[in-house]
Design an enzyme around this catalytic site. Sequence first.
Site, short mmCIF file in Angstrom:
data_model
loop_
_atom_site.label_atom_id
_atom_site.label_comp_id
_atom_site.label_asym_id
_atom_site.label_seq_id
_atom_site.Cartn_x
_atom_site.Cartn_y
_atom_site.Cartn_z
N GLU A 111 5.35 -42.67 -24.36
CA GLU A 111 6.60 -42.29 -23.97
C GLU A 111 7.17 -43.31 -22.85
O GLU A 111 8.42 -43.54 -22.89
CB GLU A 111 6.70 -40.85 -23.61
CG GLU A 111 6.14 -40.48 -22.39
CD GLU A 111 4.57 -40.06 -22.26
OE1 GLU A 111 3.90 -40.48 -23.23
OE2 GLU A 111 4.28 -39.18 -21.49
N CYS B 69 -2.61 -37.98 -24.13
CA CYS B 69 -3.11 -37.86 -23.06
C CYS B 69 -3.95 -36.25 -23.14
O CYS B 69 -4.68 -36.27 -23.98
CB CYS B 69 -2.36 -38.01 -21.71
SG CYS B 69 -3.59 -38.48 -20.40
N HIS C 88 -0.06 -42.80 -22.47
CA HIS C 88 1.40 -42.34 -22.61
C HIS C 88 2.25 -43.32 -23.09
O HIS C 88 3.11 -44.10 -22.78
CB HIS C 88 1.90 -42.01 -21.14
CG HIS C 88 1.24 -40.74 -20.52
ND1 HIS C 88 1.58 -39.44 -20.63
CD2 HIS C 88 0.10 -40.62 -19.49
CE1 HIS C 88 0.50 -38.89 -20.04
NE2 HIS C 88 -0.38 -39.36 -19.56
N1 GLN Z 1 -5.91 -33.76 -16.98
C1 GLN Z 1 -6.19 -34.89 -17.94
C2 GLN Z 1 -7.06 -35.94 -17.19
O1 GLN Z 1 -6.90 -36.20 -15.90
C3 GLN Z 1 -5.09 -35.47 -18.54
C4 GLN Z 1 -3.95 -35.97 -17.82
C5 GLN Z 1 -2.82 -36.18 -18.43
O2 GLN Z 1 -2.40 -35.86 -19.54
N2 GLN Z 1 -1.77 -37.37 -17.79
O3 GLN Z 1 -7.79 -36.59 -17.87
#
Ligand code: GLN
Length: 545
Positions: A517, A385, A515
């Site tokens: 995970e 992410c 994600h």
């Molecule tokens: N801050 C980033 C976004 O909002 C990444 C978010 C995250 O890593 N969950 O896109």
Amino acid sequence: MAYKHTKFIFVTGGVVSSLGKGLTAAALGALLEARGLNVSVLKMDPYINVDPGTMNPFQHGEVFVTDDGAETDLDLGHYERFLNITTTRKNNFTSGQIYDAVIKKERRGDYLGATVQVIPHVTNEIKDRILAAAEGRDILMVEVGGTVGDIESLPFMEAVRQLSFDAGEDNALFMHLTYVPYIAAASELKTKPTQHSVKALLEIGIKPDIIVCRTDRPLPPDVKKKIGLFCNVRASRVITAEDEKTIYNLPLALHAEGLDDQVVEVLKIWAKKPDLGPWEKVVHATMQPSDSVKIAIVGKYTDLVESYKSLNEALKHGGIANGCKVELDYLDSERFENDEAALSAAVGDADAILVPGGFGHRGIEGKIAAVRYAREHKVPFFGICLGMQCAVIEYARHIADCPRANSTEFDKETPHPVIHLMEAQKNVSEKGASMRLGAYACDLTADSKSARAYGQRHINERHRHRYEFNNTYRERLVGREGAGAMVATGINPDLDLVEVIEIPDHPWFVGVQFHPEYKSRPLAPHPLFAAFVEAGLQRKKALRA
Ligand code: GLN
């Protein structure tokens, strides 16, 4: 009604919080599943927030995201890792959601002029949701968040008391988790806190059937007998839950204490003995690893491993898949901003580097520096992410001639917004439940590292972010050729968004906008984590040779 077919296990906690109620419930769920029962789990959180999505992870730990896009309590992560279930927004609710629903009904006039009260309106709303989660299951485990005696959990306690009565004899069981401290000065295990917390439960009309005691040593028979005597519970139903070296030993340890046998006896269920072979294998792989890898995690919430709970576990699963131990070194990226020496000193002996998800500007330059280090030193790199976004920014700055490239999350004026706010996010003003959330499809390029890891080209993974790869920069960033070029290897087929980037000419450099995970399990390690740990292991072996 659903409860005609479903039996309930209500899980309450006493004495102190953070005893691992969710974990204990999840481990019991795993045991019941291993006995052939169809089990689901529900977590009720007494706080007023509608969901934990708006809470600081320092306070509340990780936010767990479900396939259907709910931001939920991290205990749902334990449930998915221990049980063979995929949770949805039905598996977790908060007081905030209950009151929100009741007030909306009142405004609509649904209560036909009645005075709206905690009992029955709030408790009925709670009961309806428990019954909805029970649909089609042999057993529903219902965990009441908080500790008995809390003012805010009273409506939940009252609702489960009523529900146990509605469900009838043999259809509901109360399992109470307490703490039995060892007082060194007296060389004694103390049962008084447990007695008090059971008294508090009795006051609200709940009598525990089974008491699980968290402790740092086994409870001898006389202590179990004493707890049983004061709490109206048979000594065989007072269960020791000792601190474990690995949480994946919990099903085995609780089974050895007879927990699942007692549960099926109380609920009068005929069920076969559990097949615990798969859990034994997990514990063996965890406790007797043949090698180890050290992974540097360059992030922000360094003090609280809880903030990266699923990530932590997914990396351990990657270790299980490779029969190796995974040592996690959580590093605060802020330390590396403008300090290359500090960075190389900190990550120099890591076999692999990971930059996890995160929000906000703090420490971002340190994360980008860590990506650069991994790329240039050919250290296996996994960006998740925000970590993927950092990899894109780093590449844009140092390879694709965009020296001031950034995400508009961190620099609104950047001349090269390689990561920018998603179209759908531009007019969003509310913070709660307003990100891109839940499962989305992604198509992988044949022969990419990710497609090879997954062993398939069509995947589904969960998202939680507001920003994304800016397609205007697609050609400039991932259209280049030659040694060390970055390519887009995962595309969302419906929205045409870049979801996975890789550098093929690197031992293992993968960034994912989702994600992974959240979907990893000890009995089914996630392919990307298995491949990442394997790459770290290979690097270590190559350097050793
Ligand atoms: N801050 C980033 C976004 O909002 C990444 C978010 C995250 O890593 N969950 O896109």
